[in-house]
Enzyme design. Structure first.
Site, PDB file in Angstrom:
ATOM      1  N   PRO A   9       0.678  -1.126   0.030  1.00 54.33           N
ATOM      2  CA  PRO A   9      -0.066  -0.117  -0.059  1.00 54.33           C
ATOM      3  C   PRO A   9       0.833   1.293   0.003  1.00 54.33           C
ATOM      4  O   PRO A   9       1.655   1.423   0.760  1.00 54.33           O
ATOM      5  CB  PRO A   9      -0.921  -0.145   1.139  1.00 54.33           C
ATOM      6  CG  PRO A   9      -0.180  -1.144   1.864  1.00 54.33           C
ATOM      7  CD  PRO A   9       0.467  -2.060   1.142  1.00 54.33           C
ATOM      8  N   ASN A  10       0.405   2.260  -0.648  1.00 56.75           N
ATOM      9  CA  ASN A  10       1.035   3.684  -0.978  1.00 56.75           C
ATOM     10  C   ASN A  10       2.284   3.675  -1.638  1.00 56.75           C
ATOM     11  O   ASN A  10       2.545   4.933  -1.848  1.00 56.75           O
ATOM     12  CB  ASN A  10       1.095   4.175   0.443  1.00 56.75           C
ATOM     13  CG  ASN A  10      -0.532   4.181   1.115  1.00 56.75           C
ATOM     14  OD1 ASN A  10      -1.031   4.765   0.515  1.00 56.75           O
ATOM     15  ND2 ASN A  10      -0.474   3.793   2.367  1.00 56.75           N
ATOM     16  N   ARG A  17       4.906  12.859  -1.469  1.00 58.26           N
ATOM     17  CA  ARG A  17       4.891  13.410  -0.355  1.00 58.26           C
ATOM     18  C   ARG A  17       6.088  12.736   0.539  1.00 58.26           C
ATOM     19  O   ARG A  17       6.313  11.803   0.024  1.00 58.26           O
ATOM     20  CB  ARG A  17       3.671  13.307   0.767  1.00 58.26           C
ATOM     21  CG  ARG A  17       2.600  14.334   0.211  1.00 58.26           C
ATOM     22  CD  ARG A  17       1.455  14.324   1.454  1.00 58.26           C
ATOM     23  NE  ARG A  17       1.735  14.826   2.408  1.00 58.26           N
ATOM     24  CZ  ARG A  17       1.669  13.911   3.834  1.00 58.26           C
ATOM     25  NH1 ARG A  17       0.949  12.974   3.583  1.00 58.26           N
ATOM     26  NH2 ARG A  17       1.947  14.537   4.848  1.00 58.26           N
ATOM     27  N   TYR A  22      11.298   9.091   1.781  1.00 56.07           N
ATOM     28  CA  TYR A  22      11.376   8.003   0.823  1.00 56.07           C
ATOM     29  C   TYR A  22      12.163   8.600  -0.567  1.00 56.07           C
ATOM     30  O   TYR A  22      12.057   7.887  -1.514  1.00 56.07           O
ATOM     31  CB  TYR A  22       9.895   7.587   0.227  1.00 56.07           C
ATOM     32  CG  TYR A  22       9.257   7.254   1.429  1.00 56.07           C
ATOM     33  CD1 TYR A  22       9.559   5.820   1.933  1.00 56.07           C
ATOM     34  CD2 TYR A  22       8.069   7.776   2.161  1.00 56.07           C
ATOM     35  CE1 TYR A  22       9.049   5.042   3.052  1.00 56.07           C
ATOM     36  CE2 TYR A  22       7.537   6.889   3.305  1.00 56.07           C
ATOM     37  CZ  TYR A  22       7.909   5.862   3.747  1.00 56.07           C
ATOM     38  OH  TYR A  22       7.192   5.376   4.660  1.00 56.07           O
ATOM     39  N   ASN A  73       8.143  -5.708  -1.173  1.00 55.70           N
ATOM     40  CA  ASN A  73       8.039  -4.335  -0.209  1.00 55.70           C
ATOM     41  C   ASN A  73       6.615  -4.452   0.158  1.00 55.70           C
ATOM     42  O   ASN A  73       5.863  -3.847  -0.222  1.00 55.70           O
ATOM     43  CB  ASN A  73       8.351  -2.986  -0.731  1.00 55.70           C
ATOM     44  CG  ASN A  73       8.511  -1.929   0.377  1.00 55.70           C
ATOM     45  OD1 ASN A  73       8.092  -2.158   1.397  1.00 55.70           O
ATOM     46  ND2 ASN A  73       8.929  -0.869  -0.069  1.00 55.70           N
ATOM     47  N   ALA A  76       3.402  -0.821   4.698  1.00 57.87           N
ATOM     48  CA  ALA A  76       2.760  -0.884   6.022  1.00 57.87           C
ATOM     49  C   ALA A  76       2.454  -2.285   6.409  1.00 57.87           C
ATOM     50  O   ALA A  76       2.297  -2.664   7.870  1.00 57.87           O
ATOM     51  CB  ALA A  76       1.680  -0.148   6.176  1.00 57.87           C
ATOM     52  N   GLU A  97      13.036  -9.141   0.656  1.00 55.79           N
ATOM     53  CA  GLU A  97      12.493  -8.197   1.298  1.00 55.79           C
ATOM     54  C   GLU A  97      12.996  -6.864   1.123  1.00 55.79           C
ATOM     55  O   GLU A  97      14.547  -6.606   1.408  1.00 55.79           O
ATOM     56  CB  GLU A  97      12.040  -8.477   2.717  1.00 55.79           C
ATOM     57  CG  GLU A  97      11.470  -7.095   3.460  1.00 55.79           C
ATOM     58  CD  GLU A  97      11.309  -7.418   4.839  1.00 55.79           C
ATOM     59  OE1 GLU A  97      12.507  -8.136   5.525  1.00 55.79           O
ATOM     60  OE2 GLU A  97      10.696  -6.988   5.640  1.00 55.79           O
ATOM     61  N   HIS A  99      13.025  -2.580   1.693  1.00 53.35           N
ATOM     62  CA  HIS A  99      12.289  -1.155   2.350  1.00 53.35           C
ATOM     63  C   HIS A  99      13.212  -0.115   1.855  1.00 53.35           C
ATOM     64  O   HIS A  99      14.424  -0.059   1.877  1.00 53.35           O
ATOM     65  CB  HIS A  99      12.432  -1.058   3.822  1.00 53.35           C
ATOM     66  CG  HIS A  99      11.372  -2.442   4.402  1.00 53.35           C
ATOM     67  ND1 HIS A  99      10.060  -2.283   4.170  1.00 53.35           N
ATOM     68  CD2 HIS A  99      11.646  -3.546   4.773  1.00 53.35           C
ATOM     69  CE1 HIS A  99       9.539  -3.355   4.390  1.00 53.35           C
ATOM     70  NE2 HIS A  99      10.517  -4.301   4.904  1.00 53.35           N
ATOM     71  N   ARG A 106      13.640   4.035  12.185  1.00 53.27           N
ATOM     72  CA  ARG A 106      12.135   4.879  12.497  1.00 53.27           C
ATOM     73  C   ARG A 106      11.634   4.587  13.643  1.00 53.27           C
ATOM     74  O   ARG A 106      12.169   3.925  14.635  1.00 53.27           O
ATOM     75  CB  ARG A 106      11.414   4.776  10.934  1.00 53.27           C
ATOM     76  CG  ARG A 106      12.356   5.266   9.951  1.00 53.27           C
ATOM     77  CD  ARG A 106      11.642   4.900   8.657  1.00 53.27           C
ATOM     78  NE  ARG A 106      10.264   5.817   8.606  1.00 53.27           N
ATOM     79  CZ  ARG A 106       9.204   5.716   7.902  1.00 53.27           C
ATOM     80  NH1 ARG A 106       9.463   4.851   6.690  1.00 53.27           N
ATOM     81  NH2 ARG A 106       8.262   6.469   7.868  1.00 53.27           N
TER      82      ARG A 106
HETATM   83  O1  CA2 Z   1      10.580   2.214   3.553  1.00 57.13           O
HETATM   84  C1  CA2 Z   1       9.853   1.328   3.083  1.00 57.13           C
HETATM   85  O2  CA2 Z   1       9.801   0.848   1.901  1.00 57.13           O
HETATM   86  C2  CA2 Z   1       8.482   1.178   3.822  1.00 57.13           C
HETATM   87  O3  CA2 Z   1       8.036  -0.279   3.539  1.00 57.13           O
HETATM   88  C3  CA2 Z   1       7.389   1.959   3.018  1.00 57.13           C
HETATM   89  C4  CA2 Z   1       6.086   2.016   3.770  1.00 57.13           C
HETATM   90  C5  CA2 Z   1       6.191   2.173   5.239  1.00 57.13           C
HETATM   91  O4  CA2 Z   1       4.820   1.871   6.116  1.00 57.13           O
HETATM   92  C6  CA2 Z   1       7.167   1.112   5.866  1.00 57.13           C
HETATM   93  O5  CA2 Z   1       7.319   1.298   7.200  1.00 57.13           O
HETATM   94  C7  CA2 Z   1       8.465   1.166   5.327  1.00 57.13           C
HETATM   95  C8  CA2 Z   1       5.294   3.291   3.198  1.00 57.13           C
HETATM   96  C9  CA2 Z   1       5.093   3.230   1.739  1.00 57.13           C
HETATM   97  C10 CA2 Z   1       4.791   4.658   1.164  1.00 57.13           C
HETATM   98  O6  CA2 Z   1       4.182   5.546   1.760  1.00 57.13           O
HETATM   99  C11 CA2 Z   1       4.182   6.860   1.437  1.00 57.13           C
HETATM  100  C12 CA2 Z   1       3.853   7.881   2.366  1.00 57.13           C
HETATM  101  C13 CA2 Z   1       3.761   9.188   1.963  1.00 57.13           C
HETATM  102  C14 CA2 Z   1       3.973   9.580   0.640  1.00 57.13           C
HETATM  103  C15 CA2 Z   1       4.066   8.381  -0.180  1.00 57.13           C
HETATM  104  C16 CA2 Z   1       4.325   7.216  -0.034  1.00 57.13           C
END
Ligand code: CA2
Length: 144
Positions: A9-10, A17, A22, A73, A76, A97, A99, A106
């Protein structure tokens, strides 16, 4: 060698953002990187992204007998999903995996990874290049 790259997701919102965490690169940049890596390494690389846990489980199950390795990946769901852990264990496909951020540096809730317990290797904090590194690692260890 066929490799499936799965994003949770996301990840499709990358670059929109939180560039401090990221990076500035977008999801389209990630897809381009995967294609470039596939071409350069002579591999077949397919990608799948979903915001839904059950869809991710379905895609992992569908990969059984169809791909040689996977990169995941779980985003969340990394920190919550025993369902994705069980799916990875069920198919027993070598999976790395990835990240993008260094989750260990974090919030404490990001320090646990359930799917990571079924993965052969983990790459953290390397930005989008972590996906390329994961593909190279799989080629080196499982390539044919
Ligand atoms: O660091 C990573 O790749 C994560 O898997 C990314 C996830 C996060 O929940 C993990 O703890 C670590 C978040 C994916 C993307 O989230 C965004 C948030 C704001 C703007 C754009 C993407």
């Amino acid at each position: 060698m066929k490799i499936l790259v799965i994003n949770g997701p996301n990840i499709n919102m990358l670059g929109i953002r939180e560039p401090g965490i990221y990076g500035k690169n977008t999801f389209a940049d990630l897809l381009a990187l995967l294609e470039e890596t596939a071409q350069a390494e002579g591999l077949e690389v397919e990608q799948y992204q979903s915001n839904h846990e059950g869809d991710l489980v379905d895609r992992i199950q569908a990969a059984y007998g169809k791909v040689d390795a996977m990169v995941i990946n779980p985003a969340a769901y990394t920190h919550t999903s025993i369902a994705i852990l069980d799916a990875l264990k069920a198919v027993a496909i070598p999976t790395v995996e990835v990240h993008i951020s260094n989750v260990d540096a974090r919030e404490p809730f990001r320090h646990i990874s359930y799917p990571g317990m079924a993965c052969v290797h983990t790459i953290k904090g390397q930005g989008l290049d972590g996906y390329r590194q994961a593909i190279l690692w799989l080629k080196e260890h499982y390539g044919k």
